[in-house]
Design an enzyme around this catalytic site. Sequence first.
Site, mmCIF file in Angstrom:
data_model
loop_
_atom_site.group_PDB
_atom_site.id
_atom_site.type_symbol
_atom_site.label_atom_id
_atom_site.label_comp_id
_atom_site.label_asym_id
_atom_site.label_seq_id
_atom_site.Cartn_x
_atom_site.Cartn_y
_atom_site.Cartn_z
ATOM 1 N N ASP A 45 23.117 15.760 66.489
ATOM 2 C CA ASP A 45 23.187 14.626 65.573
ATOM 3 C C ASP A 45 23.843 13.488 66.380
ATOM 4 O OD1 ASP A 45 23.368 13.234 63.004
ATOM 5 O OD2 ASP A 45 25.516 13.638 63.136
ATOM 6 N N LEU A 46 23.740 12.256 65.894
ATOM 7 C CA LEU A 46 24.321 11.142 66.661
ATOM 8 C C LEU A 46 25.696 10.729 66.130
ATOM 9 C CD1 LEU A 46 23.948 8.950 68.883
ATOM 10 C CD2 LEU A 46 22.876 7.532 67.140
ATOM 11 N N ASP A 47 25.675 10.102 64.951
ATOM 12 C CA ASP A 47 26.921 9.563 64.391
ATOM 13 C C ASP A 47 27.866 10.698 63.993
ATOM 14 O OD1 ASP A 47 28.849 8.033 63.077
ATOM 15 O OD2 ASP A 47 27.738 8.059 61.195
ATOM 16 N N THR A 101 30.000 6.086 65.253
ATOM 17 C CA THR A 101 29.459 4.831 64.726
ATOM 18 C C THR A 101 29.793 4.668 63.244
ATOM 19 O OG1 THR A 101 27.388 6.061 64.851
ATOM 20 C CG2 THR A 101 27.605 4.173 66.305
ATOM 21 N N LYS A 153 28.052 9.522 55.317
ATOM 22 C CA LYS A 153 27.795 10.195 56.598
ATOM 23 C C LYS A 153 26.519 11.043 56.552
ATOM 24 C CE LYS A 153 32.359 9.845 58.463
ATOM 25 N NZ LYS A 153 33.609 10.464 58.862
ATOM 26 N N GLY A 154 25.630 10.786 57.500
ATOM 27 C CA GLY A 154 24.381 11.547 57.583
ATOM 28 C C GLY A 154 23.345 11.125 56.557
ATOM 29 N N ARG A 195 19.995 4.863 55.375
ATOM 30 C CA ARG A 195 20.464 3.511 55.049
ATOM 31 C C ARG A 195 20.117 3.143 53.599
ATOM 32 N NH1 ARG A 195 17.848 -0.840 58.728
ATOM 33 N NH2 ARG A 195 18.371 0.773 60.239
ATOM 34 N N SER A 219 18.717 12.602 64.306
ATOM 35 C CA SER A 219 19.620 11.692 63.583
ATOM 36 C C SER A 219 18.907 10.979 62.443
ATOM 37 C CB SER A 219 20.166 10.662 64.579
ATOM 38 O OG SER A 219 20.727 9.559 63.919
ATOM 39 N N ALA A 220 19.669 10.602 61.424
ATOM 40 C CA ALA A 220 19.108 9.819 60.310
ATOM 41 C C ALA A 220 19.001 8.344 60.669
ATOM 42 C CB ALA A 220 20.000 9.977 59.084
ATOM 43 N N SER A 221 19.649 7.950 61.752
ATOM 44 C CA SER A 221 19.728 6.524 62.083
ATOM 45 C C SER A 221 18.426 5.971 62.653
ATOM 46 C CB SER A 221 20.846 6.288 63.099
ATOM 47 O OG SER A 221 20.833 4.937 63.500
ATOM 48 N N ASN A 270 18.660 3.334 64.420
ATOM 49 C CA ASN A 270 19.190 2.619 65.588
ATOM 50 C C ASN A 270 19.602 3.578 66.706
ATOM 51 O OD1 ASN A 270 19.199 -0.143 64.422
ATOM 52 N ND2 ASN A 270 20.664 0.754 62.985
ATOM 53 N N LYS A 295 17.888 14.350 55.553
ATOM 54 C CA LYS A 295 18.736 15.541 55.484
ATOM 55 C C LYS A 295 19.332 15.588 54.070
ATOM 56 C CE LYS A 295 20.233 14.671 60.254
ATOM 57 N NZ LYS A 295 21.316 14.159 61.100
ATOM 58 N N GLU A 330 26.266 19.267 64.185
ATOM 59 C CA GLU A 330 26.265 18.341 63.033
ATOM 60 C C GLU A 330 27.667 18.091 62.499
ATOM 61 O OE1 GLU A 330 25.182 16.366 60.784
ATOM 62 O OE2 GLU A 330 23.059 16.253 61.199
ATOM 63 N N ASP A 331 27.898 16.855 62.030
ATOM 64 C CA ASP A 331 29.205 16.538 61.436
ATOM 65 C C ASP A 331 29.115 16.320 59.924
ATOM 66 O OD1 ASP A 331 27.819 14.011 61.658
ATOM 67 O OD2 ASP A 331 29.718 13.088 61.098
HETATM 68 P P1 B16 Z 1 20.939 3.372 60.319
HETATM 69 P P2 B16 Z 1 23.509 10.442 61.868
HETATM 70 C C1 B16 Z 1 23.511 8.417 60.119
HETATM 71 O O1 B16 Z 1 23.587 8.879 61.428
HETATM 72 C C2 B16 Z 1 24.883 7.926 59.660
HETATM 73 O O2 B16 Z 1 25.792 8.999 59.599
HETATM 74 C C3 B16 Z 1 24.755 7.301 58.288
HETATM 75 O O3 B16 Z 1 26.004 6.821 57.854
HETATM 76 C C4 B16 Z 1 23.733 6.154 58.365
HETATM 77 O O4 B16 Z 1 23.559 5.550 57.092
HETATM 78 C C5 B16 Z 1 22.397 6.720 58.862
HETATM 79 O O5 B16 Z 1 22.590 7.318 60.128
HETATM 80 C C6 B16 Z 1 21.333 5.636 58.983
HETATM 81 O O6 B16 Z 1 21.694 4.743 60.006
HETATM 82 O O7 B16 Z 1 21.345 2.392 59.277
HETATM 83 O O8 B16 Z 1 21.408 3.025 61.698
HETATM 84 O O9 B16 Z 1 19.455 3.653 60.277
HETATM 85 O O10 B16 Z 1 24.827 11.043 61.517
HETATM 86 O O11 B16 Z 1 22.328 11.084 61.154
HETATM 87 O O12 B16 Z 1 23.292 10.328 63.348
HETATM 88 MG MG MG Z 2 26.332 12.540 61.707
#
Ligand code: B16
Ligand code: MG
Length: 218
Positions: free
Chosen positions: A9-11, A17, A45-46, A49, A114-116, A118, A145, A169-170
């Site tokens: 996972d990233l964040d 982040t 978290k996770g 957006r 990751s869900a991000s 970015n 997720k 994963e966190d």
């Molecule tokens: P973005 P992960 C998640 O990252 C974050 O934990 C979560 O807080 C955020 O809303 C989500 O990514 C989406 O991020 O706005 O950059 O697309 O923990 O899945 O790496």
């Molecule tokens: Mg995370």
Amino acid sequence: MTKTGFIFDLDGVIVDTAKYHYLAWRNLAEELGFEFTEEQNELFKGVSRKRCLEILLEIGNVKATQEQFDLWMIEKNEDYLKYIEKMDASEILPDVAKVLDYLKERNIPIALGSASKNAKPILEKVKLLSYFDCIVDGNNVTKAKPDPEVFLIAAEKLGVDPNNCVVFEDAVAGVEAANAANMVSIGIGDSAILSEAKHNFIDFTEMSLEFLSGLIKN
Ligand code: B16
Ligand code: MG
């Protein structure tokens, strides 16, 4: 030969982040006239957006048209990107690079899950992108997720059977997703919160190379 794949996972696992997400969501809440606390940020978290904004508006009891909702999504992300812009390798969480080096030296397939949306620019900023054989992020999934989709796509891209994948994963939703994918879930953070994980560590400094080696099937 059974190949093992590792999915990060990233964040909260590679970089923190969450603090930047928090600042950007807090700025938006302030603009809308209510307070958003660090404690409430834990719920984000996770989480995607879109879902984060839905929760934020529920917290502030704010109603929005679809058009306004979409504009706030853009505004929050643009604000978040300003914080991300300043990131560098010093923000990699402790011993993450040690674990990545260990796996890379052994030619073990590595993915990001990751869900991000970015994820790629962040990995570029902290100079870790080259470690990853594939990136699966918020741009590649249709289900968030705890659905296992993100990790199953990562396993497929790595060419590794899901049963032979290990996930770091966190977030509770992320641990649930890894378990639903029949992968070995490793919770990084508070073990009381991540109690569904197969193994738990506060962070990577707690994880020995012997433990890591024991996860690799060959
Ligand atoms: P973005 P992960 C998640 O990252 C974050 O934990 C979560 O807080 C955020 O809303 C989500 O990514 C989406 O991020 O706005 O950059 O697309 O923990 O899945 O790496
Ligand atoms: Mg995370």
